[in-house]
Design a protein around this motif. Sequence first.
Motif, short mmCIF file in Angstrom:
data_model
loop_
_atom_site.label_atom_id
_atom_site.label_comp_id
_atom_site.label_asym_id
_atom_site.label_seq_id
_atom_site.Cartn_x
_atom_site.Cartn_y
_atom_site.Cartn_z
N VAL A 170 0.79 -1.36 -0.08
CA VAL A 170 0.14 0.02 0.01
C VAL A 170 0.81 1.00 -0.09
CG1 VAL A 170 -1.67 1.18 1.35
CG2 VAL A 170 -1.73 -1.24 1.05
N ARG A 171 0.69 2.26 -0.87
CA ARG A 171 1.32 3.47 -0.96
C ARG A 171 0.36 4.43 -1.04
NH1 ARG A 171 6.19 3.76 -4.64
NH2 ARG A 171 7.07 2.70 -2.63
N LEU A 172 0.17 5.32 0.02
CA LEU A 172 -0.73 6.42 0.06
C LEU A 172 -0.64 7.53 -0.90
CD1 LEU A 172 -1.43 6.43 4.25
CD2 LEU A 172 -2.55 5.05 2.04
N THR A 231 -1.77 3.31 6.21
CA THR A 231 -1.60 2.38 5.38
C THR A 231 -2.68 1.41 6.27
OG1 THR A 231 0.65 2.64 4.56
CG2 THR A 231 -0.03 0.37 4.63
N ARG A 262 -5.88 -0.51 4.81
CA ARG A 262 -6.13 -2.02 4.78
C ARG A 262 -7.32 -2.24 5.68
NH1 ARG A 262 -4.40 -6.69 6.21
NH2 ARG A 262 -4.43 -7.96 4.35
#
Length: 169
Positions: free
Chosen positions: A16-18, A142, A146
Motif C-alpha cells: 500500500v502506498r498512500l 496504510t 487496509r
Amino acid sequence: MTGMLRWTDYLDAEGVRLSMVAKDRMGVVQELAGLMAARAHVSPRELATHLLAREQLGSTATMGGVAVPHCRVAGVPRIVTCVGLHRQGVDFGDADQGRVHIFVGMVSPPDTAGLHLNVLARIGALLRNARLREALLTAPSTAALRALLLCVEETHVSQGSEPVQARGV
C-alpha cells in the motif's frame, strides 16, 4: 471458493502506498511494480514490462478514477496485489475517463487464470462504490486503508452482493 474469495487475502501492508509520486503512465506502472516485485519474486523491471504489455492491449482505467494494471508472469508463486493512491491523479487511459487516483496492481502465476479473473472481478465490484473510493483517498494511514478494505470486503462477502455501507462508508 466462491463466496470466500477476498482481494485483501492478496494485499499486504507493504503493498500500500498512500502518496504515489509518478507523473505519467510509465511511472505509475514502475511504482506499482516496485510495490509488488519482492513479494512476487520478480524484478521490478520485468514486472513493469509485463504490466505495460497488458496496458498496450487496452487501458485498465475505468470510470471513477480507478485503474487496475494486471498481468500473469511465470515464476510468481501466488497472486500479489498492491494499492497506490495518487492525490493529483494521472492521465492513464482514455482522455474521456479522466484522471486516475486509485491504482490497484496485480500479478498472478500463469496457471491461475480463473482465480486471476475472480480477484479482478472482486476488486472491480468493491471499487464501483463511490463512497469507498472517497474513503480510500482520505485514509490517514496504510493500516487504516487496509482495515477499511477488510471491513467493506467482509460485508461484501457475507452478503454475497455489492459492497454496502460499513462504518460510514
